[in-house]
Design a protein around this motif. Structure first.
Motif, PDB file in Angstrom:
ATOM      1  N   GLN A  18       0.841  -1.272  -0.096  1.00  0.00           N
ATOM      2  CA  GLN A  18      -0.132  -0.083   0.034  1.00  0.00           C
ATOM      3  C   GLN A  18       0.858   1.142  -0.024  1.00  0.00           C
ATOM      4  O   GLN A  18       0.485   2.180  -0.689  1.00  0.00           O
ATOM      5  CB  GLN A  18      -0.886   0.039   1.194  1.00  0.00           C
ATOM      6  N   ASP A  19       2.145   1.159   0.858  1.00  0.00           N
ATOM      7  CA  ASP A  19       2.843   2.350   0.940  1.00  0.00           C
ATOM      8  C   ASP A  19       3.627   2.611  -0.433  1.00  0.00           C
ATOM      9  O   ASP A  19       3.921   3.621  -0.975  1.00  0.00           O
ATOM     10  CB  ASP A  19       3.764   2.259   2.158  1.00  0.00           C
ATOM     11  N   LYS A  20       3.909   1.581  -0.960  1.00  0.00           N
ATOM     12  CA  LYS A  20       4.632   1.479  -2.408  1.00  0.00           C
ATOM     13  C   LYS A  20       3.729   2.134  -3.587  1.00  0.00           C
ATOM     14  O   LYS A  20       3.992   2.887  -4.259  1.00  0.00           O
ATOM     15  CB  LYS A  20       5.169   0.078  -2.721  1.00  0.00           C
ATOM     16  N   ARG A  21       2.536   1.673  -3.302  1.00  0.00           N
ATOM     17  CA  ARG A  21       1.426   2.093  -4.421  1.00  0.00           C
ATOM     18  C   ARG A  21       0.966   3.642  -4.143  1.00  0.00           C
ATOM     19  O   ARG A  21       1.457   4.396  -5.134  1.00  0.00           O
ATOM     20  CB  ARG A  21       0.104   1.544  -4.166  1.00  0.00           C
ATOM     21  N   LYS A  22       1.081   4.008  -3.051  1.00  0.00           N
ATOM     22  CA  LYS A  22       1.083   5.640  -2.658  1.00  0.00           C
ATOM     23  C   LYS A  22       2.202   6.496  -3.404  1.00  0.00           C
ATOM     24  O   LYS A  22       2.124   7.378  -3.755  1.00  0.00           O
ATOM     25  CB  LYS A  22       0.640   5.857  -1.427  1.00  0.00           C
ATOM     26  N   SER A  23       3.445   5.805  -3.054  1.00  0.00           N
ATOM     27  CA  SER A  23       4.478   6.450  -3.378  1.00  0.00           C
ATOM     28  C   SER A  23       4.801   6.460  -4.965  1.00  0.00           C
ATOM     29  O   SER A  23       4.904   7.584  -5.413  1.00  0.00           O
ATOM     30  CB  SER A  23       5.779   5.727  -2.959  1.00  0.00           C
ATOM     31  N   LEU A  24       4.432   5.524  -5.542  1.00  0.00           N
ATOM     32  CA  LEU A  24       4.476   5.486  -7.107  1.00  0.00           C
ATOM     33  C   LEU A  24       3.298   6.356  -7.586  1.00  0.00           C
ATOM     34  O   LEU A  24       3.666   7.133  -8.324  1.00  0.00           O
ATOM     35  CB  LEU A  24       4.255   4.215  -7.702  1.00  0.00           C
ATOM     36  N   SER A  25       2.048   6.370  -7.072  1.00  0.00           N
ATOM     37  CA  SER A  25       1.036   7.429  -7.537  1.00  0.00           C
ATOM     38  C   SER A  25       1.470   8.868  -7.151  1.00  0.00           C
ATOM     39  O   SER A  25       1.343   9.835  -8.137  1.00  0.00           O
ATOM     40  CB  SER A  25       0.002   7.308  -6.529  1.00  0.00           C
ATOM     41  N   GLY A  26       2.411   9.260  -6.045  1.00  0.00           N
ATOM     42  CA  GLY A  26       2.877  10.671  -5.778  1.00  0.00           C
ATOM     43  C   GLY A  26       3.932  10.913  -7.039  1.00  0.00           C
ATOM     44  O   GLY A  26       3.800  11.865  -7.579  1.00  0.00           O
ATOM     45  N   GLN A  27       4.671   9.986  -7.274  1.00  0.00           N
ATOM     46  CA  GLN A  27       5.785  10.073  -8.264  1.00  0.00           C
ATOM     47  C   GLN A  27       5.101  10.222  -9.616  1.00  0.00           C
ATOM     48  O   GLN A  27       5.887  11.152 -10.566  1.00  0.00           O
ATOM     49  CB  GLN A  27       6.793   8.848  -8.294  1.00  0.00           C
ATOM     50  N   PHE A  28       4.126   9.534 -10.220  1.00  0.00           N
ATOM     51  CA  PHE A  28       3.386   9.798 -11.368  1.00  0.00           C
ATOM     52  C   PHE A  28       2.679  11.399 -11.351  1.00  0.00           C
ATOM     53  O   PHE A  28       3.113  11.982 -12.136  1.00  0.00           O
ATOM     54  CB  PHE A  28       2.427   8.736 -11.520  1.00  0.00           C
ATOM     55  N   GLY A  29       2.447  11.706 -10.175  1.00  0.00           N
ATOM     56  CA  GLY A  29       1.881  12.753 -10.178  1.00  0.00           C
ATOM     57  C   GLY A  29       2.966  13.979 -10.375  1.00  0.00           C
ATOM     58  O   GLY A  29       2.519  15.074 -11.230  1.00  0.00           O
ATOM     59  N   LEU A  30       4.073  13.885  -9.724  1.00  0.00           N
ATOM     60  CA  LEU A  30       5.018  14.801  -9.945  1.00  0.00           C
ATOM     61  C   LEU A  30       5.603  14.838 -11.341  1.00  0.00           C
ATOM     62  O   LEU A  30       5.947  15.733 -11.941  1.00  0.00           O
ATOM     63  CB  LEU A  30       6.415  14.319  -8.994  1.00  0.00           C
ATOM     64  N   LEU A  31       5.918  13.692 -11.795  1.00  0.00           N
ATOM     65  CA  LEU A  31       6.039  13.578 -13.265  1.00  0.00           C
ATOM     66  C   LEU A  31       5.233  14.180 -14.145  1.00  0.00           C
ATOM     67  O   LEU A  31       5.662  14.982 -15.085  1.00  0.00           O
ATOM     68  CB  LEU A  31       6.251  12.137 -13.865  1.00  0.00           C
ATOM     69  N   GLU A  32       3.886  14.252 -13.960  1.00  0.00           N
ATOM     70  CA  GLU A  32       2.908  14.855 -14.908  1.00  0.00           C
ATOM     71  C   GLU A  32       3.062  16.451 -14.711  1.00  0.00           C
ATOM     72  O   GLU A  32       2.984  17.218 -15.611  1.00  0.00           O
ATOM     73  CB  GLU A  32       1.522  14.463 -14.580  1.00  0.00           C
TER      74      GLU A  32
END
Length: 79
Positions: A18-32
């Protein structure tokens, strides 16, 4: 309905995922965000370049008239 208790290891594994998924989601947001910011900057720079090209083109046309330019030879040929 039967309720069963998860082991501490299973809970830890699921929370880790769950933590890894949240982290990846945040990284995708920053990438965008970074992508959009960079895209806007490049579009602005392209617009500036096109305006400068138009300005120089107009100046050369006013000075030399209609024609073509050979940059390798540094020559202007009237049409």
């Amino acid at each position: 309905m039967e309720t069963k208790v998860l082991t501490q290891e299973e809970i830890t594994q699921l929370k880790d995922l769950q933590d890894k998924r949240k982290s990846l989601s945040g990284q995708f947001g920053l990438l965008e965000i970074n992508y959009e910011t960079q895209k806007q900057l490049l579009l602005y720079q392209l617009n500036q370049l096109l305006q400068e090209e138009d300005k120089i083109g107009s100046q050369l046309q006013e000075k030399y008239g209609d024609g073509t330019i050979n940059l390798d030879k540094g020559e202007f040929t009237n049409n």
